[in-house]
Design an enzyme around this catalytic site. Structure first.
Site, PDB file in Angstrom:
ATOM      1  CB  THR A 132       3.668  50.997  34.793  1.00 31.26           C
ATOM      2  OG1 THR A 132       4.169  50.088  35.709  1.00 31.26           O
ATOM      3  CG2 THR A 132       4.227  52.455  35.134  1.00 31.26           C
ATOM      4  CG  ASP A 133       3.227  47.027  38.281  1.00 31.35           C
ATOM      5  OD1 ASP A 133       3.789  47.269  37.662  1.00 31.35           O
ATOM      6  OD2 ASP A 133       2.820  45.708  38.599  1.00 31.35           O
ATOM      7  CD  GLU A 134       8.224  49.325  37.079  1.00 31.97           C
ATOM      8  OE1 GLU A 134       9.201  50.302  37.506  1.00 31.97           O
ATOM      9  OE2 GLU A 134       8.491  48.437  36.112  1.00 31.97           O
ATOM     10  CE1 TYR A 158       8.175  53.557  32.260  1.00 37.15           C
ATOM     11  CE2 TYR A 158       8.215  52.137  34.194  1.00 37.15           C
ATOM     12  CZ  TYR A 158       7.654  52.503  33.033  1.00 37.15           C
ATOM     13  OH  TYR A 158       6.687  51.771  32.244  1.00 37.15           O
ATOM     14  CE  LYS A 162       3.826  55.016  31.688  1.00 42.47           C
ATOM     15  NZ  LYS A 162       3.408  55.275  30.195  1.00 42.47           N
TER      16      LYS A 162
HETATM   17  P1  NAD Z   1       8.717  50.038  24.303  1.00 39.87           P
HETATM   18  O1  NAD Z   1      10.045  50.930  24.811  1.00 39.87           O
HETATM   19  O2  NAD Z   1       9.162  48.779  23.741  1.00 39.87           O
HETATM   20  O3  NAD Z   1       8.066  50.849  23.151  1.00 39.87           O
HETATM   21  C1  NAD Z   1       8.139  52.497  23.294  1.00 39.87           C
HETATM   22  C2  NAD Z   1       7.879  52.980  21.907  1.00 39.87           C
HETATM   23  O4  NAD Z   1       7.567  54.179  22.121  1.00 39.87           O
HETATM   24  C3  NAD Z   1       8.801  52.787  20.880  1.00 39.87           C
HETATM   25  O5  NAD Z   1       8.373  52.153  19.698  1.00 39.87           O
HETATM   26  C4  NAD Z   1       9.420  54.216  20.879  1.00 39.87           C
HETATM   27  O6  NAD Z   1      10.049  54.470  19.496  1.00 39.87           O
HETATM   28  C5  NAD Z   1       8.225  55.136  20.866  1.00 39.87           C
HETATM   29  N1  NAD Z   1       8.704  56.582  21.417  1.00 39.87           N
HETATM   30  C6  NAD Z   1       9.324  56.772  22.430  1.00 39.87           C
HETATM   31  N2  NAD Z   1       9.562  57.953  22.590  1.00 39.87           N
HETATM   32  C7  NAD Z   1       8.537  58.455  21.533  1.00 39.87           C
HETATM   33  C8  NAD Z   1       8.213  59.915  21.257  1.00 39.87           C
HETATM   34  N3  NAD Z   1       8.619  60.945  21.777  1.00 39.87           N
HETATM   35  N4  NAD Z   1       7.427  60.160  20.035  1.00 39.87           N
HETATM   36  C9  NAD Z   1       6.734  58.860  19.442  1.00 39.87           C
HETATM   37  N5  NAD Z   1       7.190  57.803  19.961  1.00 39.87           N
HETATM   38  C10 NAD Z   1       7.882  57.428  21.029  1.00 39.87           C
HETATM   39  O7  NAD Z   1       7.859  50.204  25.436  1.00 39.87           O
HETATM   40  P2  NAD Z   1       6.673  49.162  25.814  1.00 39.87           P
HETATM   41  O8  NAD Z   1       7.298  48.176  26.555  1.00 39.87           O
HETATM   42  O9  NAD Z   1       5.746  48.628  24.599  1.00 39.87           O
HETATM   43  O10 NAD Z   1       5.696  50.084  26.741  1.00 39.87           O
HETATM   44  C11 NAD Z   1       4.487  50.926  26.123  1.00 39.87           C
HETATM   45  C12 NAD Z   1       3.744  51.284  27.324  1.00 39.87           C
HETATM   46  O11 NAD Z   1       3.118  50.463  28.252  1.00 39.87           O
HETATM   47  C13 NAD Z   1       4.715  52.442  27.910  1.00 39.87           C
HETATM   48  O12 NAD Z   1       3.991  53.675  28.282  1.00 39.87           O
HETATM   49  C14 NAD Z   1       4.986  51.632  29.313  1.00 39.87           C
HETATM   50  O13 NAD Z   1       5.091  52.508  30.222  1.00 39.87           O
HETATM   51  C15 NAD Z   1       3.530  51.043  29.395  1.00 39.87           C
HETATM   52  N6  NAD Z   1       3.784  49.558  30.207  1.00 39.87           N
HETATM   53  C16 NAD Z   1       4.582  48.920  29.999  1.00 39.87           C
HETATM   54  C17 NAD Z   1       4.900  47.757  30.651  1.00 39.87           C
HETATM   55  C18 NAD Z   1       5.746  46.568  30.331  1.00 39.87           C
HETATM   56  O14 NAD Z   1       5.871  45.562  30.891  1.00 39.87           O
HETATM   57  N7  NAD Z   1       6.517  46.717  29.057  1.00 39.87           N
HETATM   58  C19 NAD Z   1       3.945  47.338  31.539  1.00 39.87           C
HETATM   59  C20 NAD Z   1       2.966  48.442  32.008  1.00 39.87           C
HETATM   60  C21 NAD Z   1       2.891  49.311  31.408  1.00 39.87           C
END
Ligand code: NAD
Length: 360
Positions: A132-134, A158, A162
């Site tokens: 993430t950009d965070e 968080y 990351k």
């Molecule tokens: P989300 O919370 O919607 O999904 C996370 C998934 O991971 C869920 O299906 C959950 O069941 C699974 N999970 C959690 N713990 C687990 C474990 N220990 N073992 C196996 N599975 C597990 O998240 P998202 O928004 O889809 O984000 C996905 C990735 O992208 C993350 O790494 C997040 O940091 C990164 N990200 C998200 C955004 C955003 O805007 N949502 C932006 C940049 C980066």
């Protein structure tokens, strides 16, 4: 042809990625590993049940033995790592799960990949880490956007977790010769996002006649990207064949939270004008009662340590990965809204799990 292990594939970006990848690379095989935490939804992947190129495994990324056995059994040569605890508010109330999954979980996956892929100094697989950009912290209004050279200055549990996982990926490349890449992306939005996050929270609250909470003055600035554009960038990063590289991915769409909420309100107001059946389907929605959705906006106490501005400089990804967002923010919001209107049962079920966070 590649065999992919997609962690967190039942979550928001992971599930969109699986659909995106199998549409664009139908000969590849995709194994999803997901623990199905509150944020994971197995049913999201139901349309793929009969696809012989798709396998779902319920399991934890902290289970190194399981990961090793999956790499062996399915001859995995690419790991695309999405699994994480991802909600900043939850990380403030309970950071433990974030440290466990995001840091220790990534470490377990890296160990398994190293064990299975690195032989005599040669790596036979590719690990792509979604970040993430965070991790870069916060910007003032006049600061230039984050480039890949910005120092890491995470401010929430968080983003700290990351940032730690990014560092572990880097360490496995430099110390053990793992082939790996990282993308640091701005805020994603689109179909299949859990309704605790800003845009689906706003859409689903408005459709059910609830208030829409906006933190503080609503002037916090974020960059927004439609999720399919992020998925395309991830595949471009993997297909680049490079290692030890990071790219910042963003939508060139810096908006205040209030602007985001206002855009969603306008799109819903417009949709109710165009489709008269919506009044019957959502009778408690503001436009069904002749009012603009904007009436639903309420300002609530700001989140502690709330970063003021994130912004991405995507020039490296544009130059090296041929990356370019395909939609304007309003176009993306319209598509997102249509998806939520067509998948009512999906979000109503998940919204029941978000009670504690539905007005935060
Ligand atoms: P989300 O919370 O919607 O999904 C996370 C998934 O991971 C869920 O299906 C959950 O069941 C699974 N999970 C959690 N713990 C687990 C474990 N220990 N073992 C196996 N599975 C597990 O998240 P998202 O928004 O889809 O984000 C996905 C990735 O992208 C993350 O790494 C997040 O940091 C990164 N990200 C998200 C955004 C955003 O805007 N949502 C932006 C940049 C980066």
């Amino acid at each position: 042809m590649a065999n992919l292990l997609v962690t967190g594939g039942a979550g928001f970006i992971g599930s969109n990625y699986v659909f995106y990848h199998l549409t664009n690379f139908p000969a590849d095989n995709v194994v999803v590993l997901d623990a199905l935490t509150y944020a994971g939804c197995r049913e999201t992947l139901d349309p793929l049940i009969d696809n012989p190129h798709f396998t779902f495994v319920k399991g934890d990324i902290l289970d190194e033995k399981l990961v090793v056995s999956l790499i062996e059994k399915y001859k995995i040569d690419v790991i695309v790592h999405f699994a994480a605890e991802s909600h900043v508010d939850r990380s403030i109330l309970g950071p433990d799960a974030f440290i466990k999954t995001n840091i220790e979980g990534t470490y377990c996956l890296l160990k398994a990949a190293y064990k299975m892929w690195v032989k005599d100094g040669v790596c036979h697989g590719h690990f792509h880490h979604i970040s993430t950009d965070e991790v870069f912290g916060t910007l003032s209004l006049t600061d230039p956007p984050f480039s890949e050279e910005n120092p890491y200055r995470p401010n929430s549990p968080y983003s700290a977790s990351k940032a730690s996982s990014d560092c572990l990926v880097r360490a496995f490349v430099h110390t053990y010769g793992l082939k790996a890449t990282i993308t640091n992306c701005s805020n994603n939005y689109g179909p299949r996002q859990f309704p605790e996050k800003l845009i689906p929270l706003v859409i689903t609250n408005l459709l059910t006649g609830k208030e829409v909470p906006v933190y503080g003055d609503g002037k916090q600035i974020r960059d927004w990207l439609f999720v399919d554009d992020h998925c395309r960038a991830i595949d471009a990063a993997i297909l680049s064949g490079q290692s030890d590289k990071t790219w910042n991915i963003g939508g060139r769409a810096e908006l205040t939270n209030l602007e985001v909420v206002n855009t969603v309100c306008e799109c819903i107001d417009e949709e109710f004008k165009e489709d008269s059946s919506l009044k019957d389907r959502y009778p408690s929605a503001y436009p069904a009662k002749g009012m603009s959705c904007k009436k639903a906006i309420v300002h609530v106490t700001d989140r502690p340590g709330h970063d003021r501005r994130y912004a991405i400089d995507p020039r490296k990804a544009e130059a090296e990965l041929n990356f370019k967002p395909s939609l304007t923010f309003k176009e993306g919001i319209k598509l997102t809204l249509l998806w939520y209107l067509n998948n009512d049962k999906w979000w109503r079920e998940l919204k029941k799990r978000t009670k504690d966070f539905s007005v935060r």
